[in-house]
Design a protein around this motif. Structure first.
Motif, PDB file in Angstrom:
ATOM      1  N   ARG A 643       0.850  -1.187   0.000  1.00  0.00           N
ATOM      2  CA  ARG A 643       0.000   0.000   0.000  1.00  0.00           C
ATOM      3  C   ARG A 643       0.883   1.233   0.000  1.00  0.00           C
ATOM      4  N   VAL A 644       0.489   2.243  -0.768  1.00  0.00           N
ATOM      5  CA  VAL A 644       1.225   3.501  -0.843  1.00  0.00           C
ATOM      6  C   VAL A 644       0.350   4.620  -0.290  1.00  0.00           C
ATOM      7  N   ASP A 645       0.926   5.407   0.624  1.00  0.00           N
ATOM      8  CA  ASP A 645       0.266   6.591   1.160  1.00  0.00           C
ATOM      9  C   ASP A 645       1.078   7.819   0.768  1.00  0.00           C
ATOM     10  N   VAL A 646       0.413   8.936   0.523  1.00  0.00           N
ATOM     11  CA  VAL A 646       1.110  10.180   0.209  1.00  0.00           C
ATOM     12  C   VAL A 646       0.530  11.302   1.057  1.00  0.00           C
ATOM     13  N   GLY A 647       1.323  12.367   1.214  1.00  0.00           N
ATOM     14  CA  GLY A 647       0.849  13.499   1.998  1.00  0.00           C
ATOM     15  C   GLY A 647       1.688  14.733   1.740  1.00  0.00           C
ATOM     16  N   ALA A 648       1.211  15.839   2.268  1.00  0.00           N
ATOM     17  CA  ALA A 648       1.917  17.100   2.141  1.00  0.00           C
ATOM     18  C   ALA A 648       1.660  17.926   3.396  1.00  0.00           C
ATOM     19  N   ARG A 649       2.648  18.757   3.743  1.00  0.00           N
ATOM     20  CA  ARG A 649       2.513  19.670   4.871  1.00  0.00           C
ATOM     21  C   ARG A 649       3.054  21.033   4.461  1.00  0.00           C
ATOM     22  N   TYR A 650       2.279  22.061   4.756  1.00  0.00           N
ATOM     23  CA  TYR A 650       2.705  23.422   4.438  1.00  0.00           C
ATOM     24  C   TYR A 650       2.520  24.284   5.677  1.00  0.00           C
ATOM     25  N   THR A 651       3.612  24.931   6.121  1.00  0.00           N
ATOM     26  CA  THR A 651       3.583  25.790   7.289  1.00  0.00           C
ATOM     27  C   THR A 651       3.800  27.231   6.858  1.00  0.00           C
ATOM     28  N   GLN A 652       2.863  28.088   7.250  1.00  0.00           N
ATOM     29  CA  GLN A 652       2.906  29.499   6.890  1.00  0.00           C
ATOM     30  C   GLN A 652       2.985  30.337   8.159  1.00  0.00           C
ATOM     31  N   GLY A 653       4.034  31.155   8.262  1.00  0.00           N
ATOM     32  CA  GLY A 653       4.147  32.046   9.403  1.00  0.00           C
ATOM     33  C   GLY A 653       3.127  33.164   9.343  1.00  0.00           C
ATOM     34  N   THR A 654       2.611  33.557  10.491  1.00  0.00           N
ATOM     35  CA  THR A 654       1.676  34.671  10.594  1.00  0.00           C
ATOM     36  C   THR A 654       2.172  35.631  11.670  1.00  0.00           C
ATOM     37  N   ARG A 655       1.524  36.766  11.798  1.00  0.00           N
ATOM     38  CA  ARG A 655       1.923  37.732  12.815  1.00  0.00           C
ATOM     39  C   ARG A 655       1.669  37.170  14.209  1.00  0.00           C
ATOM     40  N   ALA A 656       0.700  36.259  14.317  1.00  0.00           N
ATOM     41  CA  ALA A 656       0.362  35.695  15.632  1.00  0.00           C
ATOM     42  C   ALA A 656       1.088  34.388  15.915  1.00  0.00           C
ATOM     43  N   GLY A 657       1.625  33.730  14.896  1.00  0.00           N
ATOM     44  CA  GLY A 657       2.268  32.432  15.098  1.00  0.00           C
ATOM     45  C   GLY A 657       2.489  31.728  13.779  1.00  0.00           C
ATOM     46  N   SER A 658       1.775  30.629  13.568  1.00  0.00           N
ATOM     47  CA  SER A 658       1.923  29.887  12.319  1.00  0.00           C
ATOM     48  C   SER A 658       0.668  29.082  12.052  1.00  0.00           C
ATOM     49  N   LEU A 659       0.464  28.789  10.788  1.00  0.00           N
ATOM     50  CA  LEU A 659      -0.601  27.893  10.342  1.00  0.00           C
ATOM     51  C   LEU A 659       0.041  26.716   9.630  1.00  0.00           C
ATOM     52  N   THR A 660      -0.380  25.515   9.969  1.00  0.00           N
ATOM     53  CA  THR A 660       0.135  24.315   9.315  1.00  0.00           C
ATOM     54  C   THR A 660      -1.024  23.589   8.652  1.00  0.00           C
ATOM     55  N   PRO A 691     -10.110   1.361   2.024  1.00  0.00           N
ATOM     56  CA  PRO A 691     -10.047   1.933   0.675  1.00  0.00           C
ATOM     57  C   PRO A 691      -9.279   3.242   0.655  1.00  0.00           C
ATOM     58  N   ARG A 692      -9.120   3.795  -0.528  1.00  0.00           N
ATOM     59  CA  ARG A 692      -8.465   5.094  -0.650  1.00  0.00           C
ATOM     60  C   ARG A 692      -9.231   6.128   0.182  1.00  0.00           C
ATOM     61  N   THR A 693      -8.484   6.840   1.014  1.00  0.00           N
ATOM     62  CA  THR A 693      -9.107   7.773   1.953  1.00  0.00           C
ATOM     63  C   THR A 693      -8.343   9.087   1.947  1.00  0.00           C
ATOM     64  N   VAL A 694      -9.048  10.182   1.787  1.00  0.00           N
ATOM     65  CA  VAL A 694      -8.462  11.520   1.778  1.00  0.00           C
ATOM     66  C   VAL A 694      -8.644  12.146   3.160  1.00  0.00           C
ATOM     67  N   ARG A 695      -7.606  12.843   3.632  1.00  0.00           N
ATOM     68  CA  ARG A 695      -7.673  13.544   4.921  1.00  0.00           C
ATOM     69  C   ARG A 695      -7.062  14.933   4.784  1.00  0.00           C
ATOM     70  N   LEU A 696      -7.657  15.894   5.473  1.00  0.00           N
ATOM     71  CA  LEU A 696      -7.211  17.277   5.456  1.00  0.00           C
ATOM     72  C   LEU A 696      -7.243  17.817   6.876  1.00  0.00           C
ATOM     73  N   SER A 697      -6.314  18.705   7.202  1.00  0.00           N
ATOM     74  CA  SER A 697      -6.334  19.332   8.516  1.00  0.00           C
ATOM     75  C   SER A 697      -5.634  20.684   8.456  1.00  0.00           C
ATOM     76  N   VAL A 698      -5.984  21.545   9.405  1.00  0.00           N
ATOM     77  CA  VAL A 698      -5.308  22.815   9.581  1.00  0.00           C
ATOM     78  C   VAL A 698      -5.065  22.996  11.067  1.00  0.00           C
ATOM     79  N   GLU A 699      -3.865  23.452  11.401  1.00  0.00           N
ATOM     80  CA  GLU A 699      -3.467  23.634  12.796  1.00  0.00           C
ATOM     81  C   GLU A 699      -2.906  25.041  12.964  1.00  0.00           C
ATOM     82  N   ALA A 700      -3.455  25.772  13.912  1.00  0.00           N
ATOM     83  CA  ALA A 700      -2.976  27.110  14.223  1.00  0.00           C
ATOM     84  C   ALA A 700      -2.185  27.067  15.508  1.00  0.00           C
ATOM     85  N   ALA A 701      -0.934  27.524  15.453  1.00  0.00           N
ATOM     86  CA  ALA A 701      -0.072  27.620  16.626  1.00  0.00           C
ATOM     87  C   ALA A 701       0.163  29.100  16.890  1.00  0.00           C
ATOM     88  N   LEU A 702      -0.315  29.587  18.027  1.00  0.00           N
ATOM     89  CA  LEU A 702      -0.333  31.025  18.281  1.00  0.00           C
ATOM     90  C   LEU A 702       0.472  31.386  19.516  1.00  0.00           C
TER      91      LEU A 702
END
Length: 702
Positions: A643-660, A691-702
């Motif tokens: 089985r093959v799984d794939v993913g991506a992570r993007y972290t964006q800095g903000t004035r209050a902290g970061s969003l991932t 089965p094939r399953t898609v997942r999404l998340s957003v994390e705010a670190a402040l």
């Protein structure tokens, strides 16, 4: 039950609002972000030498931290099987508690699990939202646990207040409709920041890929500490959790044939009268640590865990029409049973006092810990329903009538144990270390039908030699004691009763290496322990008896590597296992492979940091296993799969902290396969790959 949901959501909303404010009331100063890259060398507290880094320890273990849990979309203990090659599935069904196999042996949910080092019962759903990491110790565990199955120990480490504040909010979605909201808040208060508080809360609507399995769960966890002096620390924490969701039974052989993998969305537990499984858990602990003179420290640690479970399912079991009670019928039908065991209550109390420190005798430096662990277990069960309710079929279209009449239940169980232990790492010069561990256990177990006492000692010895500053060779030998209970089904003459304690032993040889860019390890192990078998016709109530029969012998090689080259990083491992039954009364199975244990396992996780887009990383994972045996006589097996799984992570800095932002696709190519073949309750079960399953998340670190 519905009244709990608004309160949980309100708690998360309120906590999320708090993260936008600086607790000090002062204006924060934004500093330029500095990133430090290097390899980590964690220690493993469950290994017994918490201050020794894993690269210098004479055993194999793995650590999965909270960031890895989020990146890989790990939501439950069963999901860690995608990380470590020695860990695989063992009857892991949606909506039920999790089982793990380590080095081919199924971990005992009553004895092989720890929480901050103290024993807990894992016959429940264990939330991971408030766990800092999961530690997996591999091999016999006689010096870490009075009774436990061979293979290893799993330890959940709770998130506690740190020196830096934490204000994290997370929202996640998983196909087709599961939605999670969670917060993680931590802050220090008072003079010299002596008081610390950490709060984790989560609420989730469960809507997984399998049909008719919608549910819900909530968690609230609070951890606090008080630094009374620079040498004295008092810590307290508790968690309360709730999960309500129908469980999913397995498929099986159809007569003598292994069927083709089915649609994994089919749920055979889909009757109009189906009720959800409900897990409620409350756990609390108190720990006091005092630093003494000359590097010594003593710790007193107490914990209590109280579980309540309603276990209900429309349960497929056997084929009376063809006289086969370990599989389904050739035409795809099966016998349906109405199973109900409500108000199961399990309580575990533990208290540990430990003294540890360093001292010298001549030219030998000792790192010693000694202590006593006292634990008590009280399991209470009500009446039980396990009644024939009609005939079902594997396409999930049959409808039957409920049969909820209650009969005799599982015998209540009580257990008290006192464990005295001593561990000593003796440093002979700059390269050689001798390791000694011994644990003496006094055990008293009783049910309504049995009462017995037992005492035993489990030793462990090892020697390590530093071939260079970055390379370690070691050899070890140890024993363990396993305590088991016969299955709680009317089929068994000794149902729910304790079985004789089994003594296991393990030899292990290993090499470990570490560099600035990563590390590697190679180990050979040999584990043997007495095996269980069912005797009798096992075709009606009270016709089957579980007893000791022969030996399970597992020999294997395990290799792991973690490395980083520029923007690329890799973590992976391979296990080759020769597992066999030996000296059984049933001569025909001697020399055969056990059920549900792959002989070869490969697991890889790769990551690439995209230079063109700062903060973006891409990841991919591979899980590949060889075939698994279905029947004890080795006449049937399921093929291997990958089985093959794939993913991506993007972290964006903000004035209050970061969003991932995180995104992932598990089982990218929607591969259809049987992922495991457990032989449980004298019955063959087959579980399909998700089965094939898609997942999404957003994390705010402040």
């Amino acid at each position: 039950m519905a009244r709990c949901i608004p309160r949980s959501r309100g708690l998360i909303a309120a906590a999320a609002a708090l993260v936008w404010f600086d607790a000090s009331g002062q204006t924060a100063t934004t500093l330029e972000k500095v990133t430090i890259t290097g390899s980590s060398d964690p220690s493993v507290g469950v290994g017994g030498w918490a201050n020794v880094p894993l690269s210098k320890s004479p055993f194999q273990a793995s650590v999965i931290n909270s960031e890895q849990l989020r990146d890989l979309g790990i939501q439950r203990l069963a999901d860690v099987t995608r990380v470590d090659p020695s860990v695989s599935d063992a009857y892991n069904a949606e909506g039920y508690w999790d089982f793990l196999t380590v080095r081919g042996f199924v971990l005992d949910n009553r004895y092989n699990f720890r929480r901050d080092g103290l024993p807990i019962n894992a016959e429940t759903s264990i939330p991971l939202d408030n766990k800092e990491r999961i530690e997996l110790l591999k091999g016999t565990s006689g010096i870490q646990a009075g009774t436990s199955a061979p293979g290893g120990l799993a330890n959940f480490v709770v998130k506690r207040p740190g020196d830096e504040p934490v204000r994290n909010v997370q929202f996640a979605w998983r196909q087709p409709g599961s939605v999670l909201g969670a917060v993680d808040l931590s802050q220090r208060f008072g003079d010299a920041r002596a008081f610390g508080l950490r709060v984790n809360a989560a609420a989730e609507r469960l809507d997984p890929y399998t049909r008719s399995t919608k549910g819900e769960r909530q968690l609230l966890a609070v951890a606090a500490d008080w630094r009374l002096t620079s040498d004295t620390l008092l810590e307290a924490e508790f968690e309360t959790s709730h999960r309500r969701q129908p469980s999913v039974p397995g498929f099986s052989l159809l007569g003598a044939s292994v069927p083709a993998p089915v649609d994994p969305r089919i749920n055979l537990n889909n009757q109009p009268w189906t009720l959800p499984v409900v897990f409620d858990g409350n756990t609390a602990s108190l720990r006091f640590s005092q630093r003494l003179a000359e590097g010594w420290r003593w710790t007193a640690h107490a914990a209590t865990q109280r579980l309540k479970t309603d276990d209900r399912i429309a349960f497929p079991f056997g084929c009376g029409a063809e006289g086969n009670f370990d599989r389904y019928c050739s035409d795809g039908t099966f016998d349906f049973y109405d199973y109900r065991s409500e108000n199961e209550r399990r309580r575990t109390d533990a208290f540990n006092v430990e003294l540890q420190g360093e001292w010298h005798t001549g030219g030998v430096r000792h790192a010693t810990s000694t202590g006593v662990l006292r634990s008590a277990v009280h399991d209470r069960f009500g009446l039980l329903a396990f009644n024939f309710a009609g005939v079902g079929n594997v396409d999930g279209s049959a409808v039957t009538s409920p049969m909820p009449a209650l009969g005799p239940g599982i015998p209540n169980r009580d257990e008290h144990s006192t464990e005295l232990y001593l561990r000593d790492a003796m440093r002979f010069g700059p390269r050689v270390t001798g390791w000694l561990g011994v644990r003496h256990t006094r055990l008293h177990r009783s049910t309504s039908d049995t009462d017995y006492r037992q005492s035993f000692t489990t030793p462990w010895l090892a020697a390590s030699f530093e071939l260079s500053a970055d390379t370690l060779a070691y050899a070890s030998w140890g024993r363990g004691i396993e305590s088991a209970v016969a299955p709680a089904l009317p089929l068994y003459t000794n149902r729910g009763q304790p079985l004789p304690a089994l003594q296991s032993r393990q030899y292990e040889l290993g090499l470990k290496g570490s560099t600035i860019s990563g590390g590697w390890s190679l180990a050979w192990f040999d584990i043997s322990r007495p095996a269980f078998a069912d005797f009798g016709t096992c075709d009606a109530d009270a016709t089957c008896t579980r007893q000791v029969d022969g030996v399970a012998s597992h020999r294997g090689v395990e290799a792991n590597v973690g490395a980083r080259w520029g923007a690329w990083s890799l973590q992976g491992g391979l296990q080759a296992l020769r597992a066999r039954r030996e000296r059984s009364q049933t001569a025909a199975i001697n020399g055969l492979r056990p059920t549900n244990v792959p002989a070869l396992t490969l697991k890889l996780q790769g990551r690439y940091e995209v230079a063109a887009v700062r903060g973006l990383s891409m990841q991919a994972g591979l899980v590949a296993e060889s075939d698994r045996i279905v029947l004890e006589d080795n006449s049937a097996r399921i093929p291997g799969h990958a089985r093959v799984d794939v993913g991506a992570r993007y972290t964006q800095g903000t004035r209050a902290g970061s969003l991932t932002f995180r995104a992932g696709i598990d089982n990218l190519f929607d591969r259809r396969a049987w992922k495991e073949s457990p032989f449980e309750f004298s019955h063959v079960y087959l579980f399909p790959l998700a089965p094939r399953t898609v997942r999404l998340s957003v994390e705010a670190a402040l």
